[in-house]
Each structure stands twice: as C-alpha cells, then as structure tokens.
Design a protein around this motif. Sequence first.
Motif, PDB file in Angstrom:
ATOM      1  N   VAL A   1      19.953  35.952  44.825  1.00 18.63           N
ATOM      2  CA  VAL A   1      21.350  36.509  45.461  1.00 18.63           C
ATOM      3  C   VAL A   1      22.166  35.738  44.778  1.00 18.63           C
ATOM      4  CG1 VAL A   1      22.586  36.406  47.312  1.00 18.63           C
ATOM      5  CG2 VAL A   1      20.093  36.859  47.523  1.00 18.63           C
ATOM      6  N   ARG A   2      22.171  34.449  44.416  1.00 20.18           N
ATOM      7  CA  ARG A   2      23.320  33.833  43.878  1.00 20.18           C
ATOM      8  C   ARG A   2      23.421  34.106  42.451  1.00 20.18           C
ATOM      9  NH1 ARG A   2      22.033  28.142  45.545  1.00 20.18           N
ATOM     10  NH2 ARG A   2      21.734  28.151  47.608  1.00 20.18           N
ATOM     11  N   MET A   3      22.451  34.494  41.982  1.00 19.81           N
ATOM     12  CA  MET A   3      22.288  35.008  40.529  1.00 19.81           C
ATOM     13  C   MET A   3      23.295  36.321  40.356  1.00 19.81           C
ATOM     14  SD  MET A   3      21.281  33.815  37.654  1.00 19.81           S
ATOM     15  CE  MET A   3      21.116  34.371  35.781  1.00 19.81           C
ATOM     16  N   ARG A   4      22.985  37.093  41.287  1.00 22.58           N
ATOM     17  CA  ARG A   4      23.662  38.369  41.451  1.00 22.58           C
ATOM     18  C   ARG A   4      25.281  38.168  41.598  1.00 22.58           C
ATOM     19  NH1 ARG A   4      21.752  43.496  42.959  1.00 22.58           N
ATOM     20  NH2 ARG A   4      19.417  43.742  42.838  1.00 22.58           N
TER      21      ARG A   4
ATOM     22  N   LEU B   1      27.002  35.533  40.773  1.00 28.87           N
ATOM     23  CA  LEU B   1      27.587  35.047  39.458  1.00 28.87           C
ATOM     24  C   LEU B   1      27.701  36.188  38.353  1.00 28.87           C
ATOM     25  CD1 LEU B   1      28.688  32.500  38.597  1.00 28.87           C
ATOM     26  CD2 LEU B   1      26.619  31.734  37.726  1.00 28.87           C
ATOM     27  N   GLN B   2      26.727  36.923  38.431  1.00 25.06           N
ATOM     28  CA  GLN B   2      26.888  37.833  37.514  1.00 25.06           C
ATOM     29  C   GLN B   2      27.748  38.640  37.506  1.00 25.06           C
ATOM     30  OE1 GLN B   2      22.781  39.822  37.630  1.00 25.06           O
ATOM     31  NE2 GLN B   2      21.941  38.429  36.026  1.00 25.06           N
ATOM     32  N   ALA B   3      28.112  39.212  38.950  1.00 23.05           N
ATOM     33  CA  ALA B   3      29.442  39.947  39.337  1.00 23.05           C
ATOM     34  C   ALA B   3      30.567  39.410  38.775  1.00 23.05           C
ATOM     35  CB  ALA B   3      29.105  40.649  40.561  1.00 23.05           C
ATOM     36  N   ARG B   4      30.623  38.033  39.341  1.00 15.81           N
ATOM     37  CA  ARG B   4      31.968  37.458  38.987  1.00 15.81           C
ATOM     38  C   ARG B   4      32.205  37.256  37.741  1.00 15.81           C
ATOM     39  NH1 ARG B   4      31.857  31.910  42.306  1.00 15.81           N
ATOM     40  NH2 ARG B   4      33.768  31.716  40.903  1.00 15.81           N
ATOM     41  N   TYR B   5      30.913  36.962  36.701  1.00 15.18           N
ATOM     42  CA  TYR B   5      31.187  36.909  35.584  1.00 15.18           C
ATOM     43  C   TYR B   5      31.672  38.219  34.631  1.00 15.18           C
ATOM     44  CZ  TYR B   5      30.037  35.762  30.342  1.00 15.18           C
ATOM     45  OH  TYR B   5      30.199  35.559  29.044  1.00 15.18           O
ATOM     46  N   CYS B   6      31.315  39.258  35.191  1.00 14.12           N
ATOM     47  CA  CYS B   6      31.461  40.580  34.841  1.00 14.12           C
ATOM     48  C   CYS B   6      33.108  40.588  35.228  1.00 14.12           C
ATOM     49  CB  CYS B   6      30.933  41.554  35.525  1.00 14.12           C
ATOM     50  SG  CYS B   6      30.874  43.207  34.952  1.00 14.12           S
ATOM     51  N   GLU B   7      33.559  40.378  36.209  1.00 15.71           N
ATOM     52  CA  GLU B   7      34.861  40.294  36.809  1.00 15.71           C
ATOM     53  C   GLU B   7      35.848  39.496  35.888  1.00 15.71           C
ATOM     54  OE1 GLU B   7      35.794  39.103  40.892  1.00 15.71           O
ATOM     55  OE2 GLU B   7      34.312  40.765  41.422  1.00 15.71           O
ATOM     56  N   LEU B   8      35.339  38.142  35.550  1.00 15.43           N
ATOM     57  CA  LEU B   8      36.106  37.647  34.810  1.00 15.43           C
ATOM     58  C   LEU B   8      36.543  38.222  33.397  1.00 15.43           C
ATOM     59  CD1 LEU B   8      37.740  35.040  34.929  1.00 15.43           C
ATOM     60  CD2 LEU B   8      35.527  33.634  34.349  1.00 15.43           C
ATOM     61  N   ALA B   9      35.357  38.781  32.946  1.00 13.39           N
ATOM     62  CA  ALA B   9      35.538  39.340  31.618  1.00 13.39           C
ATOM     63  C   ALA B   9      36.055  40.502  31.450  1.00 13.39           C
ATOM     64  CB  ALA B   9      34.213  39.569  30.810  1.00 13.39           C
ATOM     65  N   THR B  10      36.297  41.342  32.336  1.00 11.07           N
ATOM     66  CA  THR B  10      36.753  42.488  32.372  1.00 11.07           C
ATOM     67  C   THR B  10      38.160  42.827  33.058  1.00 11.07           C
ATOM     68  OG1 THR B  10      35.596  43.402  34.053  1.00 11.07           O
ATOM     69  CG2 THR B  10      34.568  43.690  31.916  1.00 11.07           C
ATOM     70  N   GLU B  11      38.145  42.196  34.332  1.00 13.74           N
ATOM     71  CA  GLU B  11      39.356  42.493  35.229  1.00 13.74           C
ATOM     72  C   GLU B  11      40.567  41.524  34.902  1.00 13.74           C
ATOM     73  OE1 GLU B  11      37.966  45.481  37.120  1.00 13.74           O
ATOM     74  OE2 GLU B  11      36.988  43.977  38.120  1.00 13.74           O
TER      75      GLU B  11
END
Lengths: 259, 259
Positions: free
Chosen positions: A136-139, A141-151
């Motif tokens: 769950v945490r991995m998911r 963090l992945q979502a946040r990583y994605c946000e940080l990279a694109t949003e």
Amino acid sequence: MMPDLFRVVSLVRSVRVFRGLGDGDLAAVARAAHYRELDAGLCLFHQGTQVDCIYALCHGSVKLLQSKPKGHEVLLRFVNAGQLLGPMTAVDRPDYAFTAVAVRWCQALGWNIGVMAELMETYPRIALNALAELTVRMRELQARYCELATERVEQRVAQGLIRLADQVGYQTDGAFLIDVPLSRHELAQMTGTSLYTVSRLLSAWEREGVVDAGRQRVAILERQRLAAIAEARAERRSATLSGSGNGAPLSWADERRTR
Amino acid sequence: MMPDLFRVVSLVRSVRVFRGLGDGDLAAVARAAHYRELDAGLCLFHQGTQVDCIYALCHGSVKLLQSKPKGHEVLLRFVNAGQLLGPMTAVDRPDYAFTAVAVRWCQALGWNIGVMAELMETYPRIALNALAELTVRMRELQARYCELATERVEQRVAQGLIRLADQVGYQTDGAFLIDVPLSRHELAQMTGTSLYTVSRLLSAWEREGVVDAGRQRVAILERQRLAAIAEARAERRSATLSGSGNGAPLSWADERRTR
DNA sequence: CGCTATTTTGAGATGGCTCAAGCTATGTGG
DNA sequence: CCACATAGCTTGAGCCATCTCAAAATAGCG
C-alpha cells in the motif's frame, strides 16, 4: 516505565501488522517488544544510524524526514497509530533511511531486527501483513512520485492536503481538520516546493473559502473544490473580490493554463 | 509454448524471491505458474486493469510506466530478470498501478493472486523474500522522491543514469553501457523533466567526454565525473572549447551555482 | 509584554519548459 | 541500391512558474 504484559498485548493488538494472530501469539510478540514513549519533537531513530529495531506506533503520530547531505530535507509522510515504522527488514543496508520524529506524545513498540525476523518465521501471518502494508505504501509513494514529476506546485499541494486529511485528519461538520501541527514549511517539504509558495497558495485558497489556514494548522472547508484544483480541472471562478486591490491583475493562484 | 516442468523449475530457481526454497517446493511453485513470452513493445499488464497475476521476470527487461489521466507518463523503473513485477499482494485495490512493457524479448512466470497467497502461506520464505525485495525498492523510490523534490534537473538526470547503469547496465573497459534502448524521452520520464532538457544535458556531457550518447543509447565514460555532477559538486571545468561558437557565452550546462 | 518562530507579501531573478525548426539515423519500398 | 519516410534527436528563442531574497506583520510563549 514498561507497562505490564497485559497492557503491552493490548497495544500489540492495535497494530495492523499483527492482525490475525491468536492471543497466545500476540503474547509472544508482546514479550519480545521494547516499549518506548516519546514527547513531541523527539526522535525515535535517526537517518543513517544503524538499524537496531523495527517499530510499530501504538499511540500518537510521527513524521518521517529524509535528508540528503547536500540537499534540503524532505517530509516523506506522517505515520499514525497502528502502522509499522522503519524498514520491515534490514536485509541490505543496516541503517535507517530516514529520521522518525514524534509530532506529539507517542507510544511505540520496538523489536530487535533479529527477533522480528524470528517472529516472522514463527508467525508467517506477520510477514504477510507486513507485505500488504508495504504494498500500500509503495503504491502511494509511486503515485506521489508521479505527481511530483508531472504536476505543478498548485496541484501537488492541493493533493498533499487531501492526502493528509485522509491519513491524519478527522471530519467535523463538513470540514476536514488535519490533526497534526503542520507548518507551511512542512507542507512545502512534502510537496517539493518552498514555504513561500505554499503560503501564497493557502492565502489564495483561503480568500476563496476553500481552506481555513492558521499557524501550523490547516482545515479543508471545501474538499470538492480542493480536489478539483488537485486534478488541474481549472474550475476557477473569476475571483472578482480579493483582499488586495480590486480590479488589479488576478491573484497569484488564478489564471492557470493546462500544461 | 509452455516448457516442461523441468525447464520451468529452472526458471523459478532464477527468481530471487524463491531463494531458499527446496527442490520440492520449487517444483510446487513451478506447477502453479503460468508461462508467458513477449516480444519487445508488448505489455505484460496494463495500468488500471484488474490484477489477476503476480509476475516474475525470468529473462529480458521490462519498463514500468505510470500515467495520470491528465498528466504525462512517468517511467518508474526498469525491471531485470530475477525480479518480481507488479504488486506483491493485491490486498486493497485490485488493479495494476502501472503498465509493464517489455523492452526486449521476455520470459515471465505468473501466478494467480489467490494461488500466490496460498504459496506464501505454505512457504513463508517466499513472503519473507518478497518483503526484503519490496523494502529495497521502497528505499530506492524514497531516495528518488527526495531527489525529485530537492535536486535540480542536471543532478537528477546524472543520478538517473548512474542508477540505470547499476540496474540494467554492464561494464566494458571502463565504460558503463546501459543495456536497454533508452531514448531521451524515456530518460526525461524517469527524472521528471522534458526530453529537450535531457538532450541538452547529454550534448553538454558528451562535449566534456563524460558520456557517449547515441540514438536510444547512452554509455557512461567517466563515472566519477558524472557522480560529481549528480552530487551537485560543481566540479565543472572552464569549458573553453565548444561545438558552437567559441568565445560565446558558456554552454547551457555550465556555470552552475549551488542552490 | 518583549522575544522568537512562523507567516505573509513584494520584487526580482532564473531554471527549465514550450514551441518551432532543422537534422540524422534507420528502415523500407520501388 | 537508392530516395524517401519516419522516429528520434538537436538547437535556438522566448517566456513564465516558481524560487530567492528581503522585510514586515503576526501569533504564541515565557
């Protein structure tokens, strides 16, 4: 200091990772635990120091900070009671990857890593639960990583607030209060921006009635609109009135265009 | 299509997460596996679709892409033979968090999530190994998150290349070749920047002899200097010569100051 | 009731994005 | 075997979202 076994068992029972264990098993887990209390601001462990214990938080809240030698500090997330803290296993590198700081009075249980490894061997349920928790945490963090990279910043901060409300917040009459002291600086550390930008965003949102922000405190008043901001659906109103000069150019947080 | 059991056992044996299992156990794991092959460019699974299988990669390489509805696509990482793919458990949300695309011909084994849960119950070693593997990945992602939040593009791209060299690269006479087709666009997707910026950086580094970049291909010539760039130790030389006009203002990637 | 940490706000600077060409391998069909 | 098509790459120019710095305002706290 150390509560009696009965108390410890009840603390152990409140930790998600021990769900599904029988009473006897819980007692065994409890007997192997170290008990710790910490006041707000104290560290449970420090990044870079050798991993001796794996902890579970039983009461209170903790924030996880990661810093690079040359860089700023990043706030990875807040941990609530019931969650595991620290690396699940200390397989590779035997030092903590981040610092855990209590943001209020906390109770935690710790297990020596060797002991925890034995417990997991003996009670595989623990390993399975831990796996689920880590997944769950991995998911996330992945979502946040994605946000940080694109949003862009505005979306990230909005999304960060929503996430905080879900994780360490509670609801009262339609508003969502974030239940840990949260400075502009910390919110910036979570979302990869500067405290100045966060301050400007919160001011703008406050003018629009989306949030209610105070010293080390943020409440979400209109979750829908904040979610709209987070998703870059620029459902911004014309923002006619404003605290500052009327008729002046639109406020800082208005007038976005899609990337 | 499906190789005989003996072959599958040898594939299973090459997967890290099954280390420590006896031959009989491996056979049981192998019997429960689905075998799949895919050519470069094909997807093992798609983000958003229901999780039916947990996969292990036995041969080849795969890239993991995550996309937001409104945002660009992010390249989370490359997966090599021997690693697990996809969520370890499908506890919470039963759909894949990212898309897995083969970047060359691949062999993979898959287990139905229910079957994998049973295998983990029967052979707790699997769960323990998976926990260790996930912990390592978590650490790496946290480190990257931290970088993305605090470091500037130049450092991130340099660090990204070093990481790729470690994960999917091999060394030949002092140079580190990255052993997957890697376009500027993909490198940008990994480091949270644009393909233009990556192109400029690689050009500058190539002029300085730090890397050797070609079409879908990057080789690291001077790992030390790249590492120096990654750590923002601005050990830049005066950069006298340049492909473009001499005496002109310094090239784009020069003349950095510390943040 | 001053001290200090936090926050706000302004003004200016800039890193890196975007857009727009042009360029170059690689593959392909004639 | 060559001209063309295509996908990937390079490079320039301009701009703007966001950072940085500076300074004032505010709010707890002892």
